[in-house]
Design a protein around this motif. Sequence first.
Motif, PDB file in Angstrom:
ATOM      1  N   MET A  96      54.480  30.685  38.606  1.00  0.00           N
ATOM      2  CA  MET A  96      53.940  32.411  38.722  1.00  0.00           C
ATOM      3  C   MET A  96      52.770  33.535  38.684  1.00  0.00           C
ATOM      4  O   MET A  96      51.562  31.969  39.058  1.00  0.00           O
ATOM      5  N   VAL A  97      52.827  34.535  39.017  1.00  0.00           N
ATOM      6  CA  VAL A  97      51.378  34.921  39.529  1.00  0.00           C
ATOM      7  C   VAL A  97      51.110  35.919  38.366  1.00  0.00           C
ATOM      8  O   VAL A  97      51.682  36.569  37.717  1.00  0.00           O
ATOM      9  N   TRP A  98      49.896  35.869  37.763  1.00  0.00           N
ATOM     10  CA  TRP A  98      49.163  36.341  36.768  1.00  0.00           C
ATOM     11  C   TRP A  98      48.057  37.021  37.576  1.00  0.00           C
ATOM     12  O   TRP A  98      47.739  37.113  38.760  1.00  0.00           O
ATOM     13  N   ARG A  99      48.113  38.600  36.776  1.00  0.00           N
ATOM     14  CA  ARG A  99      46.997  40.031  37.347  1.00  0.00           C
ATOM     15  C   ARG A  99      46.976  40.014  36.000  1.00  0.00           C
ATOM     16  O   ARG A  99      46.984  40.256  35.018  1.00  0.00           O
ATOM     17  N   ALA A 100      45.116  40.404  36.180  1.00  0.00           N
ATOM     18  CA  ALA A 100      44.109  41.217  34.845  1.00  0.00           C
ATOM     19  C   ALA A 100      43.419  41.689  35.251  1.00  0.00           C
ATOM     20  O   ALA A 100      42.622  41.889  36.039  1.00  0.00           O
ATOM     21  N   LEU A 101      43.321  43.204  34.341  1.00  0.00           N
ATOM     22  CA  LEU A 101      42.454  44.210  34.963  1.00  0.00           C
ATOM     23  C   LEU A 101      40.777  43.134  34.319  1.00  0.00           C
ATOM     24  O   LEU A 101      41.036  43.610  32.775  1.00  0.00           O
ATOM     25  N   VAL A 102      40.231  44.061  35.159  1.00  0.00           N
ATOM     26  CA  VAL A 102      39.471  43.553  34.276  1.00  0.00           C
ATOM     27  C   VAL A 102      38.328  44.579  35.145  1.00  0.00           C
ATOM     28  O   VAL A 102      37.470  45.383  36.305  1.00  0.00           O
ATOM     29  N   PRO A 103      36.374  44.497  34.071  1.00  0.00           N
ATOM     30  CA  PRO A 103      35.369  45.342  34.967  1.00  0.00           C
ATOM     31  C   PRO A 103      34.769  44.306  36.196  1.00  0.00           C
ATOM     32  O   PRO A 103      35.044  42.910  35.577  1.00  0.00           O
ATOM     33  N   ARG A 104      34.199  44.830  37.315  1.00  0.00           N
ATOM     34  CA  ARG A 104      34.017  44.355  38.012  1.00  0.00           C
ATOM     35  C   ARG A 104      32.744  44.139  38.088  1.00  0.00           C
ATOM     36  O   ARG A 104      31.718  44.874  37.254  1.00  0.00           O
ATOM     37  N   PRO A 105      32.200  42.812  38.234  1.00  0.00           N
ATOM     38  CA  PRO A 105      31.071  41.820  37.883  1.00  0.00           C
ATOM     39  C   PRO A 105      30.245  42.288  38.986  1.00  0.00           C
ATOM     40  O   PRO A 105      30.333  42.694  40.190  1.00  0.00           O
ATOM     41  N   PRO A 106      28.837  42.442  38.956  1.00  0.00           N
ATOM     42  CA  PRO A 106      28.530  43.180  39.708  1.00  0.00           C
ATOM     43  C   PRO A 106      28.217  42.279  41.074  1.00  0.00           C
ATOM     44  O   PRO A 106      28.511  42.750  42.950  1.00  0.00           O
ATOM     45  N   TRP A 107      28.406  41.405  41.029  1.00  0.00           N
ATOM     46  CA  TRP A 107      28.015  40.016  42.186  1.00  0.00           C
ATOM     47  C   TRP A 107      29.912  40.175  43.191  1.00  0.00           C
ATOM     48  O   TRP A 107      29.910  39.617  44.258  1.00  0.00           O
ATOM     49  N   ALA A 108      30.808  40.716  42.210  1.00  0.00           N
ATOM     50  CA  ALA A 108      31.957  40.723  43.441  1.00  0.00           C
ATOM     51  C   ALA A 108      31.786  42.052  44.274  1.00  0.00           C
ATOM     52  O   ALA A 108      32.560  42.963  44.113  1.00  0.00           O
ATOM     53  N   THR A 109      31.559  41.902  44.910  1.00  0.00           N
ATOM     54  CA  THR A 109      31.788  43.184  46.711  1.00  0.00           C
ATOM     55  C   THR A 109      32.809  42.603  47.551  1.00  0.00           C
ATOM     56  O   THR A 109      32.909  43.565  48.659  1.00  0.00           O
ATOM     57  N   GLY A 110      33.287  41.699  47.026  1.00  0.00           N
ATOM     58  CA  GLY A 110      34.662  41.375  48.443  1.00  0.00           C
ATOM     59  C   GLY A 110      35.508  40.398  47.663  1.00  0.00           C
ATOM     60  O   GLY A 110      35.555  39.958  45.945  1.00  0.00           O
ATOM     61  N   ILE A 111      36.087  39.183  48.234  1.00  0.00           N
ATOM     62  CA  ILE A 111      37.936  38.940  46.936  1.00  0.00           C
ATOM     63  C   ILE A 111      36.923  37.534  47.525  1.00  0.00           C
ATOM     64  O   ILE A 111      35.819  36.958  48.295  1.00  0.00           O
ATOM     65  N   HIS A 112      37.313  36.495  46.109  1.00  0.00           N
ATOM     66  CA  HIS A 112      36.844  35.233  45.403  1.00  0.00           C
ATOM     67  C   HIS A 112      37.902  35.027  45.511  1.00  0.00           C
ATOM     68  O   HIS A 112      38.846  34.938  44.683  1.00  0.00           O
ATOM     69  N   GLU A 113      37.994  33.473  46.220  1.00  0.00           N
ATOM     70  CA  GLU A 113      39.456  32.832  46.001  1.00  0.00           C
ATOM     71  C   GLU A 113      38.721  31.232  45.324  1.00  0.00           C
ATOM     72  O   GLU A 113      37.855  31.022  46.027  1.00  0.00           O
ATOM     73  N   PHE A 114      39.278  30.924  44.298  1.00  0.00           N
ATOM     74  CA  PHE A 114      39.167  29.499  43.234  1.00  0.00           C
ATOM     75  C   PHE A 114      39.755  28.484  44.043  1.00  0.00           C
ATOM     76  O   PHE A 114      40.906  28.923  43.245  1.00  0.00           O
TER      77      PHE A 114
END
Length: 375
Positions: A184-202
Motif C-alpha cells: 500500500m502507498v500512503w501519502r500525507a500532506l504536511v507543512p514543508r520543513p525548512p531542510w526539505a529542499t529535495g526529495i528524501h527517502e528513508f
Amino acid sequence: MENCRDARTAVIVGAGVAGLAAAIALAREGWQVEIAEAGPPEAASGWGLCLTGPSLRALDELGLADACLAEGYGMSTITRVDVRGEPVDEVRLPRLIGARRPAMAGIARPALYRVLRAEAERRGVVIRHQVTVTAVDPEREPVRVRLSDGTVRHAALLVGADGIRSSTRGLLGLETSPGCHGQMVWRALVPRPPWATGIHEFAGKAGTAGLVPLSDGQAYVFLTENGAERSVLPDAELAPRLRRLLAPFPDRVEELRALVSTSESVVRRPVLTMLVAGAWNRGNSVLIGDAAHAPAPQTAGGAALAVEDGLVLARELGRHESVGAALRAFAGRRARRCRTLVETSVAIVRLERARRHHAAYPLVDSCHRLMAEPA
Ligand SMILES: Cc1cc2nc3c(=O)[nH]c(=O)nc-3n(C[C@H](O)[C@H](O)[C@H](O)COP(=O)(O)OP(=O)(O)OC[C@H]3O[C@@H](n4cnc5c(N)ncnc54)[C@H](O)[C@@H]3O)c2cc1C
C-alpha cells in the motif's frame, strides 16, 4: 478511409494527465477535441506527484514546464537515508530542460490539473464533466461513440485515457486486469520543513518512507507498506495508522511523523501495475497513459509516460495519411519504453517486499536513465 488531415475530430475519455496532454497536443495541430470526464470539475485524486526530468521535458514541449515550476517546487537531488539514519547516497538527477532550470518538481495534483485544463480550454478543447462513454463501435469509420448523457459522436479518433481501471479498454475488447502486489502507498500532506529542499527517502525495516516538497509551504510524506492487505480503513484511522507505521523509522522521520496531524490529509492506495500486452489500438481508437501501461509509483515515471503519449500521438497523426496507420505507428513507438518501465517497477516492488532496498536503488536509477532518453 478517414484521412488524418481531413476530419480532425477526437473524443478523449478521461481528463487526467494523459487525456489533457493529448488534448493540448492535438488541439495545437488543429484537431477539434472533446473530453468526456467521469469526475466533477476541480477533482484530482491524491495529494501530489513528482514531475521528474522527462515529465518536465514533455511539459516544456507543450509550453507548460514554467507554469508547473511556478505552481510547484523545483529541486534536483534525492537523498537516501539507510535504516540506521545515515545518509547513504545523494542522487543528482540530470537537468533535462536546461542547466538554469531544476531537474524535477513536486507539485500538488490540483495545481497540475489547473495548468493543464487552462491550456486545453485556451486551445478550444471542450471538457464535459460527469460524463463517460457507454458504447463504442471501433470498427466504424468515423468511430461511433455513445456518451452517458445519451448523445452520440462520430469522431475520426477515440482516445481512451481513463486510467488504470479504464472502461474504454473493455469497450474496445482490449481488457487486461491490473496487477496487485501486496503493497500500500500512503501519502500525507504536511507543512514543508525548512531542510526539505529535495526529495528524501528513508529505508525502514518493513518499508520505505520519504518526503517530497510541493511548494514553499507544503510537502507530502510518503510511505510504502509491505505485506499490507487491500482492505479499506475507516477515514478516522488513517492518520493514527500512518503515524504508527512511521514510528520505527529513525532520523528526520520522527519530525515528519509529528506533522501528520489529521486523517483528512492522508490517502492510502494499493500499489497496482498494468500493461496491455498486445495492441493498444483498434481501428481508429487507442489507449494511452495508465489505461495502456501503469508502472508502480516507485518509478515516479507514470506522468512522464502519460504526457509523452500525448505528444507522440499528435506527432504520428501528423505524419500518416490514415488514423489507423498513425495509431499503429504510435503503439509501436511507445511499446518498448512503457513495457520496460512497468516491468522494472514490478521488479522494484518485489525487492522492496523482500526488504532488499539497496538492491532496488539501481533499478530505480535505471528507470531514471531509461526515461532520460528521448521519447
Ligand atoms: C499513489 C500514487 C503516486 C504516484 N506518484 C507519481 C509521481 O510522483 N510521479 C509520476 O510521474 N507518477 C506518479 N504516479 C503515477 C501517475 O499518477 C499516473 O501514471 C498518471 O496519473 C497517469 O495519468 P492518466 O491520465 O493516464 O490516468 P489518471 O491520472 O488516472 O486519469 C484518468 C482520468 O480519467 C477519468 N476517468 C476514469 N474512468 C473514466 C470513465 N469511465 N469515463 C470518463 N473518465 C474516466 C478519471 O476521473 C481521471 O480524471 C503515482 C500513482 C499513484 C497511484
